[in-house]
Design a protein around this motif. Structure first.
Motif, PDB file in Angstrom:
ATOM      1  N   ILE A  59       1.229 -84.583-105.721  1.00 46.74           N
ATOM      2  CA  ILE A  59       2.353 -85.160-106.426  1.00 46.74           C
ATOM      3  C   ILE A  59       3.548 -85.009-105.486  1.00 46.74           C
ATOM      4  O   ILE A  59       3.650 -84.015-104.765  1.00 46.74           O
ATOM      5  CB  ILE A  59       2.606 -84.506-107.798  1.00 46.74           C
ATOM      6  CG1 ILE A  59       3.715 -85.244-108.545  1.00 46.74           C
ATOM      7  CG2 ILE A  59       2.857 -83.012-107.679  1.00 46.74           C
ATOM      8  CD1 ILE A  59       3.792 -84.902-110.021  1.00 46.74           C
ATOM      9  N   ASN A  60       4.403 -86.005-105.485  1.00 45.97           N
ATOM     10  CA  ASN A  60       5.579 -85.987-104.612  1.00 45.97           C
ATOM     11  C   ASN A  60       6.786 -86.365-105.470  1.00 45.97           C
ATOM     12  O   ASN A  60       7.266 -87.477-105.430  1.00 45.97           O
ATOM     13  CB  ASN A  60       5.397 -86.958-103.451  1.00 45.97           C
ATOM     14  CG  ASN A  60       6.491 -86.852-102.425  1.00 45.97           C
ATOM     15  OD1 ASN A  60       7.226 -85.886-102.397  1.00 45.97           O
ATOM     16  ND2 ASN A  60       6.607 -87.849-101.576  1.00 45.97           N
ATOM     17  N   GLN A  61       7.226 -85.368-106.263  1.00 42.92           N
ATOM     18  CA  GLN A  61       8.258 -85.645-107.260  1.00 42.92           C
ATOM     19  C   GLN A  61       9.092 -84.387-107.444  1.00 42.92           C
ATOM     20  O   GLN A  61       8.542 -83.295-107.657  1.00 42.92           O
ATOM     21  CB  GLN A  61       7.550 -86.026-108.561  1.00 42.92           C
ATOM     22  CG  GLN A  61       8.396 -86.623-109.611  1.00 42.92           C
ATOM     23  CD  GLN A  61       7.506 -87.080-110.753  1.00 42.92           C
ATOM     24  OE1 GLN A  61       6.486 -87.726-110.555  1.00 42.92           O
ATOM     25  NE2 GLN A  61       7.908 -86.720-111.964  1.00 42.92           N
ATOM     26  N   ALA A  62      10.397 -84.509-107.399  1.00 41.99           N
ATOM     27  CA  ALA A  62      11.287 -83.354-107.457  1.00 41.99           C
ATOM     28  C   ALA A  62      11.170 -82.565-108.756  1.00 41.99           C
ATOM     29  O   ALA A  62      11.202 -81.347-108.738  1.00 41.99           O
ATOM     30  CB  ALA A  62      12.739 -83.812-107.265  1.00 41.99           C
ATOM     31  N   ASP A  63      11.018 -83.220-109.878  1.00 41.52           N
ATOM     32  CA  ASP A  63      11.020 -82.528-111.166  1.00 41.52           C
ATOM     33  C   ASP A  63       9.612 -82.262-111.722  1.00 41.52           C
ATOM     34  O   ASP A  63       9.447 -82.004-112.883  1.00 41.52           O
ATOM     35  CB  ASP A  63      11.821 -83.326-112.182  1.00 41.52           C
ATOM     36  CG  ASP A  63      11.304 -84.745-112.367  1.00 41.52           C
ATOM     37  OD1 ASP A  63      10.425 -85.181-111.589  1.00 41.52           O
ATOM     38  OD2 ASP A  63      11.770 -85.419-113.291  1.00 41.52           O
ATOM     39  N   ALA A  64       8.591 -82.319-110.872  1.00 43.25           N
ATOM     40  CA  ALA A  64       7.206 -82.129-111.324  1.00 43.25           C
ATOM     41  C   ALA A  64       6.956 -80.691-111.759  1.00 43.25           C
ATOM     42  O   ALA A  64       7.369 -79.754-111.082  1.00 43.25           O
ATOM     43  CB  ALA A  64       6.243 -82.516-110.208  1.00 43.25           C
ATOM     44  N   SER A  82       1.276 -84.265-112.351  1.00 44.54           N
ATOM     45  CA  SER A  82       1.951 -82.965-112.428  1.00 44.54           C
ATOM     46  C   SER A  82       1.307 -81.980-111.457  1.00 44.54           C
ATOM     47  O   SER A  82       0.177 -82.182-111.008  1.00 44.54           O
ATOM     48  CB  SER A  82       1.867 -82.398-113.852  1.00 44.54           C
ATOM     49  OG  SER A  82       0.535 -82.010-114.146  1.00 44.54           O
ATOM     50  N   ARG A 118      -2.904 -89.441-106.327  1.00 38.28           N
ATOM     51  CA  ARG A 118      -1.547 -89.126-106.800  1.00 38.28           C
ATOM     52  C   ARG A 118      -1.666 -88.803-108.286  1.00 38.28           C
ATOM     53  O   ARG A 118      -2.068 -89.647-109.089  1.00 38.28           O
ATOM     54  CB  ARG A 118      -0.612 -90.307-106.596  1.00 38.28           C
ATOM     55  CG  ARG A 118       0.830 -90.004-106.997  1.00 38.28           C
ATOM     56  CD  ARG A 118       1.721 -91.193-106.777  1.00 38.28           C
ATOM     57  NE  ARG A 118       1.673 -91.616-105.393  1.00 38.28           N
ATOM     58  CZ  ARG A 118       2.670 -91.449-104.520  1.00 38.28           C
ATOM     59  NH1 ARG A 118       3.780 -90.884-104.896  1.00 38.28           N
ATOM     60  NH2 ARG A 118       2.527 -91.869-103.283  1.00 38.28           N
ATOM     61  N   ASN A 162       9.397 -82.529-101.556  1.00 44.57           N
ATOM     62  CA  ASN A 162       8.842 -82.343-102.897  1.00 44.57           C
ATOM     63  C   ASN A 162       7.326 -82.464-102.964  1.00 44.57           C
ATOM     64  O   ASN A 162       6.758 -82.498-104.056  1.00 44.57           O
ATOM     65  CB  ASN A 162       9.466 -83.356-103.855  1.00 44.57           C
ATOM     66  CG  ASN A 162      10.958 -83.200-103.933  1.00 44.57           C
ATOM     67  OD1 ASN A 162      11.462 -82.098-104.097  1.00 44.57           O
ATOM     68  ND2 ASN A 162      11.680 -84.295-103.779  1.00 44.57           N
ATOM     69  N   TYR A 163       6.665 -82.529-101.818  1.00 48.05           N
ATOM     70  CA  TYR A 163       5.222 -82.748-101.774  1.00 48.05           C
ATOM     71  C   TYR A 163       4.497 -81.478-102.204  1.00 48.05           C
ATOM     72  O   TYR A 163       4.732 -80.391-101.680  1.00 48.05           O
ATOM     73  CB  TYR A 163       4.804 -83.127-100.357  1.00 48.05           C
ATOM     74  CG  TYR A 163       3.556 -83.966-100.249  1.00 48.05           C
ATOM     75  CD1 TYR A 163       3.642 -85.346-100.159  1.00 48.05           C
ATOM     76  CD2 TYR A 163       2.300 -83.388-100.202  1.00 48.05           C
ATOM     77  CE1 TYR A 163       2.512 -86.131-100.030  1.00 48.05           C
ATOM     78  CE2 TYR A 163       1.158 -84.157-100.079  1.00 48.05           C
ATOM     79  CZ  TYR A 163       1.273 -85.529 -99.990  1.00 48.05           C
ATOM     80  OH  TYR A 163       0.152 -86.300 -99.863  1.00 48.05           O
TER      81      TYR A 163
END
Length: 125
Positions: free
Chosen positions: A119-124, A70, A67, A101-102
Motif C-alpha cells: 500500500i502506498n498511502q499516507a493515512d493507511a 490497508s 496493491r 508512504n510505501y
C-alpha cells in the motif's frame, strides 16, 4: 489498466492450494479454471491466473505486486502466505526507499516467484 496476468507454475495443484490459502484474508477467490491446466483468481479489478507449465525446464521468476487497501491487509497476506508454505522475502514494513508512504511485504511462492503485497498511502492503517 491491466485486465489479467498469467504465469506458468511447475505444479498447478500445489500452486492453486497455495494461492487459495494466501489470498483468503484478502477475499480473492477462484473465478474459473480447468482442473490440471489453469486457475483464474478474481482480485477485484482484474484476474491473477496460474497455468501448468508445459515443460520441465526451469521457469523464469516473476515479480507481482498486489496493491491492497490497508497495512493490516499486507500483514494478513504475509501471515497467510507463510502459513501456506511461502518463504519470507521481506517482512511487512515501511519501504521509504521507494516512496515515503510505501508499506509492503514480499514472499516467494512455491516456484520462487516474488509476490509482493503493498500500500502506498499516507493515512493507511
Amino acid at each position: 489498466m491491466i485486465d489479467h496476468v498469467t504465469f506458468a507454475v511447475s505444479n498447478i495443484a500445489r500452486s492453486k492450494q497455495f494461492y487459495e490459502q494466501a489470498f483468503a484474508p484478502l477475499g480473492y477467490k477462484i473465478a474459473f479454471g480447468d482442473e490440471g491446466r489453469f486457475w483464474a483468481f478474481d482480485i477485484g479489478d482484474g484476474l491473477f491466473e496460474i497455468m501448468q507449465a508445459e515443460t520441465s525446464a526451469p521457469l523464469p521468476h516473476i515479480h507481482v505486486a498486489f496493491r491492497l487497501g490497508s497495512k493490516a491487509h499486507v500483514r494478513d497476506f504475509h501471515a497467510a502466505a507463510l502459513a501456506a508454505g511461502a518463504r519470507d522475502n521481506g517482512a511487512p514494513g515501511p519501504r521509504p526507499q521507494y516512496t515515503p508512504n510505501y508499506f509492503a511485504c514480499f514472499v516467494l511462492d512455491p516456484d520462487g516467484n516474488n509476490i509482493e503485497a503493498m500500500i502506498n498511502q499516507a493515512d493507511a492503517a
